[in-house]
Design a protein around this motif. Sequence first.
Motif, mmCIF file in Angstrom:
data_model
loop_
_atom_site.group_PDB
_atom_site.id
_atom_site.type_symbol
_atom_site.label_atom_id
_atom_site.label_comp_id
_atom_site.label_asym_id
_atom_site.label_seq_id
_atom_site.Cartn_x
_atom_site.Cartn_y
_atom_site.Cartn_z
ATOM 1 N N ASP A 288 45.120 40.172 49.990
ATOM 2 C CA ASP A 288 44.571 38.761 49.639
ATOM 3 C C ASP A 288 43.598 39.002 48.616
ATOM 4 O O ASP A 288 43.254 38.056 47.778
ATOM 5 C CB ASP A 288 43.828 38.265 50.809
ATOM 6 C CG ASP A 288 44.779 37.722 52.056
ATOM 7 O OD1 ASP A 288 45.997 37.776 51.521
ATOM 8 O OD2 ASP A 288 44.527 37.701 53.173
ATOM 9 N N SER A 289 42.608 39.935 48.330
ATOM 10 C CA SER A 289 41.867 40.210 47.447
ATOM 11 C C SER A 289 42.448 40.606 46.088
ATOM 12 O O SER A 289 41.498 40.300 45.184
ATOM 13 C CB SER A 289 41.046 41.408 47.669
ATOM 14 O OG SER A 289 41.543 42.604 47.676
ATOM 15 N N VAL A 290 43.653 40.986 46.054
ATOM 16 C CA VAL A 290 44.374 41.166 44.502
ATOM 17 C C VAL A 290 45.412 40.213 44.333
ATOM 18 O O VAL A 290 46.172 40.326 43.533
ATOM 19 C CB VAL A 290 44.677 42.675 44.543
ATOM 20 C CG1 VAL A 290 43.767 43.507 44.641
ATOM 21 C CG2 VAL A 290 46.128 42.829 45.469
ATOM 22 N N LEU A 291 45.571 39.291 45.173
ATOM 23 C CA LEU A 291 46.709 38.333 44.888
ATOM 24 C C LEU A 291 46.986 37.758 43.491
ATOM 25 O O LEU A 291 47.864 37.763 42.963
ATOM 26 C CB LEU A 291 46.782 36.845 45.899
ATOM 27 C CG LEU A 291 47.092 37.236 47.304
ATOM 28 C CD1 LEU A 291 46.747 35.924 48.014
ATOM 29 C CD2 LEU A 291 48.363 37.710 47.314
ATOM 30 N N ASP A 292 45.730 37.100 42.992
ATOM 31 C CA ASP A 292 46.106 36.463 41.689
ATOM 32 C C ASP A 292 45.302 37.357 40.583
ATOM 33 O O ASP A 292 44.820 37.076 39.487
ATOM 34 C CB ASP A 292 45.371 35.210 41.791
ATOM 35 C CG ASP A 292 46.232 34.069 42.490
ATOM 36 O OD1 ASP A 292 47.239 34.414 42.535
ATOM 37 O OD2 ASP A 292 45.347 33.401 43.504
ATOM 38 N N THR A 293 45.235 38.567 40.740
ATOM 39 C CA THR A 293 44.762 39.753 39.670
ATOM 40 C C THR A 293 46.091 40.025 38.966
ATOM 41 O O THR A 293 46.980 40.041 39.625
ATOM 42 C CB THR A 293 43.888 40.748 40.296
ATOM 43 O OG1 THR A 293 44.729 41.587 41.150
ATOM 44 C CG2 THR A 293 42.708 40.316 41.211
ATOM 45 N N PRO A 294 45.692 40.540 37.730
ATOM 46 C CA PRO A 294 47.062 41.195 37.116
ATOM 47 C C PRO A 294 47.568 42.608 37.507
ATOM 48 O O PRO A 294 48.256 43.483 37.007
ATOM 49 C CB PRO A 294 46.431 41.173 35.526
ATOM 50 C CG PRO A 294 44.957 41.274 35.623
ATOM 51 C CD PRO A 294 44.558 40.585 36.930
ATOM 52 N N ALA A 295 46.656 43.152 38.438
ATOM 53 C CA ALA A 295 46.719 44.627 39.037
ATOM 54 C C ALA A 295 48.080 44.820 39.450
ATOM 55 O O ALA A 295 48.637 44.239 40.293
ATOM 56 C CB ALA A 295 45.635 45.018 39.706
ATOM 57 N N ASP A 296 48.652 45.989 39.010
ATOM 58 C CA ASP A 296 50.065 46.587 39.531
ATOM 59 C C ASP A 296 49.771 46.973 41.041
ATOM 60 O O ASP A 296 48.421 47.479 41.283
ATOM 61 C CB ASP A 296 50.694 47.587 38.962
ATOM 62 C CG ASP A 296 51.221 46.910 37.519
ATOM 63 O OD1 ASP A 296 51.643 45.769 37.630
ATOM 64 O OD2 ASP A 296 51.184 47.580 36.452
ATOM 65 N N VAL A 297 50.466 47.491 41.744
ATOM 66 C CA VAL A 297 50.120 47.439 43.400
ATOM 67 C C VAL A 297 51.207 48.695 43.488
ATOM 68 O O VAL A 297 52.395 48.608 43.314
ATOM 69 C CB VAL A 297 50.280 46.304 44.253
ATOM 70 C CG1 VAL A 297 50.116 46.861 45.679
ATOM 71 C CG2 VAL A 297 49.244 45.437 43.926
ATOM 72 N N LEU A 298 50.833 49.761 44.419
ATOM 73 C CA LEU A 298 51.589 50.832 44.935
ATOM 74 C C LEU A 298 51.482 50.736 46.382
ATOM 75 O O LEU A 298 50.429 50.575 47.171
ATOM 76 C CB LEU A 298 51.244 52.042 44.541
ATOM 77 C CG LEU A 298 51.963 53.416 45.078
ATOM 78 C CD1 LEU A 298 53.323 53.277 44.760
ATOM 79 C CD2 LEU A 298 51.405 54.796 44.625
#
Length: 459
Positions: free
Chosen positions: A166-176
């Motif tokens: 939920d903290s990174v939902l709308d950030t541009p960060a890629d996720v592993l």
Amino acid sequence: MSVPKNIQDHAVLIVDDEAHIGTVLVQLFELEGISAIACTDPRGLANSLDRHWPGVVLSDVNMPYLDGIGLMQQLHHQDADLPVILLTGVGDIAMAVKALKQGAYDFIEKPFNNEHILDVVKRALEKRSLTLENRQLKKELESQSLPGPRILGNSPGINRMRNILDSVLDTPADVLIEGETGTGKELVARYLHDHSQRSRANFVAINCGAIPENLIESELFGADPGAFTGMDKTRIGKFEYANGGTLFLDEIESTPLSLQVKLLRVLEDRKLQRLGSNKSIALDIRVVAATKVDLKQLCDKGEFRQDLYYRLNLVTVAIPPLRDRREDIPLLFLHFARVASARYHRALIALNAEQNAVLTAHDWPGNVRELRNLAERFVLLGAEAAFAGPLTTQGLHTGMSLQQRVEFFERMLIEDALSHNKGSIKLTMEQLELPRKTLYDKMRKYELDRKQYLTADEA
């Protein structure tokens, strides 16, 4: 002035500058089985109580530093629904009316009658319990009404994972995403996509281990006509097709080393070139990669590029295996069984306590996928076929302490009662011979929700 450190552990907070009044009231409530604590200074109390505190406040009106009405206003600024009962030694009807208009739950004159004050406090605690229950139900209804997939479970590991997502939902960060086979890595990727601002664009999933090495580059980046033999028209790759949305690269560890260099460049530049083309295409995309192995170990062995690993490792989400979130198993099983019941048009039969115990004791090497298959088999073929092989009572509770076993069976008994009574709190209280507050406390402890046990017509 110091605020008592363990206010949250008590059901009644008594505030009176005359210490002996607080002592008498604490003894009165504790004789009735109601946990109470007293203090003589109201300053700072409002900041020590949160919105989830299941108690009530009993405060004197006439106090130095801060009177009871002022304290009530501070408390209601934190939580407008918190019951505050005011005490006064002055028979002032105007003050009583003013306090009630400003939100006091009740107004009691000193000297008070013990039975009367107990009755008022018990009614206030009942109201508080219902208020907190309604808040929780509203929160759950709101979360269930959101579009897209939901991540079921309330275990600590799942809550931590959900908070990260939920903290990174709308950030541009890629996720592993790291997780064993069957833990639901694609579900987590879809959750990220469908609950974000990218949900209007495409979610594109590709299994890097299922595509031959000679085809994976064109699958990812696309190709122009003439790029290689047989390519007579433009091919749109997965990156380009997911532009504006999310690209899910499952089993990223299977990506050939020769391709990892190009993949790294695309991730860093946010541009790609189709095979056979010199034209760059700008990308607005989130990449979610998933692995079932330790990529760092592969890097140490030279089987995965370290620079790509660190590029992907900006935000890492670890999905706990099912054996580490056993408290979620009954909820997950019920969800999968309901889905199977609707799909196959079969009646949904509740599990008994022994079957629930078997489910919770099993190690689930196939994780959530294995549990879902079992739930479908249970609905289609019945309990005898489902609970066969490794799912027997052999080895039940192995490795569980006495306290864990007691809590396990207590939870099973409450779940069985809720299921038998179709979510009725009143009938469950009667069957288990528990007071309402005790039942609510135990349901909160074990993260049990009565709505899970409602019939289809009531749900």
